[in-house]
Design a protein around this motif. Structure first.
Motif, mmCIF file in Angstrom:
data_model
loop_
_atom_site.group_PDB
_atom_site.id
_atom_site.type_symbol
_atom_site.label_atom_id
_atom_site.label_comp_id
_atom_site.label_asym_id
_atom_site.label_seq_id
_atom_site.Cartn_x
_atom_site.Cartn_y
_atom_site.Cartn_z
ATOM 1 N N GLY A 36 0.550 -1.447 -0.069
ATOM 2 C CA GLY A 36 -0.005 -0.048 0.163
ATOM 3 C C GLY A 36 0.547 1.119 0.243
ATOM 4 N N GLY A 97 1.605 11.352 9.846
ATOM 5 C CA GLY A 97 0.975 10.883 8.758
ATOM 6 C C GLY A 97 -0.715 11.313 8.967
ATOM 7 N N SER A 99 -2.661 9.473 8.794
ATOM 8 C CA SER A 99 -3.224 8.088 10.219
ATOM 9 C C SER A 99 -3.149 8.788 11.294
ATOM 10 C CB SER A 99 -2.444 6.456 10.649
ATOM 11 O OG SER A 99 -2.204 6.150 9.193
ATOM 12 N N ILE A 102 -6.179 11.232 10.851
ATOM 13 C CA ILE A 102 -7.858 11.015 11.463
ATOM 14 C C ILE A 102 -8.148 10.684 12.612
ATOM 15 C CG2 ILE A 102 -9.164 8.820 10.823
ATOM 16 C CD1 ILE A 102 -7.262 8.457 7.738
ATOM 17 N N TYR A 126 -10.138 3.209 9.592
ATOM 18 C CA TYR A 126 -11.614 4.132 9.949
ATOM 19 C C TYR A 126 -12.337 3.101 11.228
ATOM 20 C CZ TYR A 126 -10.092 6.363 5.400
ATOM 21 O OH TYR A 126 -10.098 6.902 4.513
ATOM 22 N N ASN A 168 -13.366 8.484 0.869
ATOM 23 C CA ASN A 168 -12.188 8.558 0.340
ATOM 24 C C ASN A 168 -12.016 8.089 -0.916
ATOM 25 O OD1 ASN A 168 -10.192 5.803 0.603
ATOM 26 N ND2 ASN A 168 -9.600 7.885 0.489
ATOM 27 N N ASN A 172 -9.121 3.485 -1.442
ATOM 28 C CA ASN A 172 -8.457 2.273 -1.275
ATOM 29 C C ASN A 172 -9.528 1.578 -0.735
ATOM 30 O OD1 ASN A 172 -6.999 0.360 -0.204
ATOM 31 N ND2 ASN A 172 -6.736 2.145 1.373
ATOM 32 N N ILE A 202 -6.218 11.625 0.436
ATOM 33 C CA ILE A 202 -4.728 11.157 0.490
ATOM 34 C C ILE A 202 -4.268 10.908 -0.377
ATOM 35 C CG2 ILE A 202 -5.110 9.079 1.503
ATOM 36 C CD1 ILE A 202 -2.026 10.500 3.580
ATOM 37 N N TYR A 203 -5.098 9.914 -1.860
ATOM 38 C CA TYR A 203 -4.900 9.932 -3.085
ATOM 39 C C TYR A 203 -5.221 11.279 -3.996
ATOM 40 C CZ TYR A 203 -3.936 5.038 -0.849
ATOM 41 O OH TYR A 203 -3.584 4.302 -0.042
ATOM 42 N N SER A 232 2.262 11.377 2.361
ATOM 43 C CA SER A 232 2.911 9.714 1.791
ATOM 44 C C SER A 232 3.172 8.886 0.512
ATOM 45 C CB SER A 232 1.901 8.837 2.506
ATOM 46 O OG SER A 232 2.515 8.752 4.092
ATOM 47 N N LYS A 233 1.658 9.413 0.037
ATOM 48 C CA LYS A 233 1.410 8.554 -1.496
ATOM 49 C C LYS A 233 1.447 9.772 -2.560
ATOM 50 C CE LYS A 233 -1.094 5.819 1.386
ATOM 51 N NZ LYS A 233 -0.669 4.303 1.762
ATOM 52 N N ARG A 241 6.492 10.220 7.535
ATOM 53 C CA ARG A 241 5.264 10.689 8.106
ATOM 54 C C ARG A 241 4.748 12.091 8.486
ATOM 55 N NH1 ARG A 241 2.850 7.469 7.457
ATOM 56 N NH2 ARG A 241 1.254 6.975 9.264
HETATM 57 C C1 LIG Z 1 -6.842 5.512 2.056
HETATM 58 C C2 LIG Z 1 -5.513 5.694 2.724
HETATM 59 N N1 LIG Z 1 -5.958 6.670 4.373
HETATM 60 C C3 LIG Z 1 -4.099 7.025 4.985
HETATM 61 C C4 LIG Z 1 -3.748 6.522 5.192
HETATM 62 C C5 LIG Z 1 -2.247 6.535 6.181
HETATM 63 O O1 LIG Z 1 -1.500 7.558 5.288
HETATM 64 P P1 LIG Z 1 -0.380 7.945 6.299
HETATM 65 O O2 LIG Z 1 0.784 7.100 5.577
HETATM 66 O O3 LIG Z 1 -0.679 9.798 5.810
HETATM 67 O O4 LIG Z 1 -0.497 7.821 7.555
HETATM 68 C C6 LIG Z 1 -3.460 5.242 3.976
HETATM 69 C C7 LIG Z 1 -2.345 4.567 4.443
HETATM 70 O O5 LIG Z 1 -2.503 3.397 3.073
HETATM 71 C C8 LIG Z 1 -4.847 5.558 3.271
HETATM 72 O O6 LIG Z 1 -4.723 3.455 2.370
#
Ligand SMILES: Cc1ncc(COP(=O)(O)O)c(C=O)c1O
Length: 384
Positions: A36, A97, A99, A102, A126, A168, A172, A202-203, A232-233, A241
């Motif tokens: 991922g 990050g 994460s 969220i 989530y 989202n 993903n 994030i994407y 990240s992506k 992070r």
């Molecule tokens: C939809 C989604 N949100 C958040 C994240 C986490 O991202 P981060 O590396 O910024 O914590 C991911 C990681 O796979 C993700 O797919």
């Protein structure tokens, strides 16, 4: 002594992704299609900005909300690219990050017993974080609507306990993006109701067809929307992070408390690297996208040739074929594919129970690995 740990933590499961990627690593000639994260290096200039910060001893804590210079850069990035404005003084927090962002937002807004709507299948974090907050997940089935929430269904799920919905797109695990028409309809429902919206985009920079449409561009959502984002992506910076939360000042004043008690601040050298990513390395996502599109086209074609029903992804780097016709559950199929052919994919059930009947393949992988993985998978499917 498991009985002494928190009951809600006890209930959490290890993500399916980890289980399969750990196992494939132990197998000879394993092909790991669970990944991922981008398979590219962080851009050189971004690496150098981080190194330079370390060499200049910029290794301390920063302001809890993040370096002002980075918040300002983030604010300008979204204004220039998408036309909406968040105040870097009071409406942006840099997190470890997306994460952590969220988690911070969910813990800020949720009370015990609140309900959060998740269009499903969806990223599994989530569900777990909502559960940890003592709130309840209410699923909005998108399996028969192209993985896009149906506005009437959404409206029907909203009660006086509903606190938020999480969106989202690009998604993903499905790779789908959302049309302006669907966004308008969803925004219309959210606007009429007293609920928050957490939009994890994030994407966004990995959108293939046309440029991404952010929910934050709807001014009517301004006082109830949180934009969750990060590098990240888009810049292959998963290990650095760096995430961002953008939201209304009144609530961000509370989000920052949760963030600071959790992590004080995001890593300072990474924050300097992030400034470079957003200012000097803006072409990076487009370069990666041209590779992703070639790989997507290849995998999409191969899955079609295997007779699997699949939606062509328009963003992120995942594809989510249906495996219903095989008669196997997603866990059975992923386990047998791993054991017989040493190819790891993620069972769809890892993205809430609504992902059952699918598997997630990541094409953030070399063409060589994808070709080998698809070859073995084709043999496996043909032999079922
Ligand atoms: C939809 C989604 N949100 C958040 C994240 C986490 O991202 P981060 O590396 O910024 O914590 C991911 C990681 O796979 C993700 O797919």
């Amino acid at each position: 002594m498991p009985k002494y740990i928190n009951n809600r933590v006890k209930d959490l499961e290890t993500p399916g992704i980890r289980v399969f990627s750990n196992r494939v690593g132990q197998l000879e000639n394993g092909v790991n299609l669970t990944i991922g994260e981008p398979d590219f290096s962080t851009p050189e200039a971004v690496k150098n900005a981080g190194i330079h910060a370390i060499k200049r001893d910029l290794t301390s804590y920063s302001h809890n909300a993040g370096l002002f210079e980075l918040r300002d850069t983030v604010s300008k990035f979204f204004r220039e690219r998408y036309g909406f404005y968040y105040n870097p003084e009071s409406e942006i927090v840099i997190t470890s990050g997306a994460s952590e962002g969220i988690d911070a937002v969910l813990r800020t807004i949720l009370n015990y017993g609140d309900e959060v709507i998740l269009p499903a299948p969806i990223f599994s974090a989530y569900e777990s974080l909502i559960h940890l907050s003592g709130a309840k997940v209410v699923y909005l089935d998108t399996t028969d609507t192209g993985f896009i929430p149906d506005p009437a269904r959404l409206e029907a799920l909203i009660t006086n306990r509903t606190k938020a919905i999480i969106l989202n797109y690009p998604s993903n695990p499905t790779g789908v993006t959302i049309s302006k028409g669907s966004m308008d309809q969803i925004v219309n429902v959210i606007e009429k109701n007293d609920i928050y919206v957490l939009s994890d985009e994030i994407y966004s920079e990995n959108s293939f067809d046309k440029s991404h449409q952010p929910f934050a561009a709807y001014s009517e959502l301004r006082d109830k929307l949180f934009l969750l984002h990060g590098l990240s992506k888009s810049h292959s910076m998963t290990g650095w992070r760096i995430g961002f939360v953008l939201g209304p000042e009144e609530i961000m004043n509370h989000v920052i408390k949760v963030h600071l008690y959790n992590s004080i601040c995001a890593s300072l050298p990474s924050q300097y690297a992030a400034i470079e990513a957003l200012t000097g390395s803006q072409d990076t996502p487009a370069e990666m996208n041209s590779a992703y599109m070639k790989r997507r086209d290849f995998v999409y074609k191969k899955l079609g040739e295997m007779g699997l029903d699949v939606i062509q992804p328009k963003g992120a780097f995942y594809i989510f074929p249906s495996i219903k016709d095989t008669g196997l559950t997603s866990l059975e199929l992923a386990t047998r594919l791993l054991e017989d052919k040493h190819v790891a994919v993620v069972p769809g059930s890892g993205f809430t129970s609504y992902g059952e009947g699918h598997i997630r393949i990541s094409y953030a992988n070399s063409m060589e690995n994808l070709e080998e993985g698809m070859k073995r998978m084709e043999k496996f499917i043909n032999n079922l």
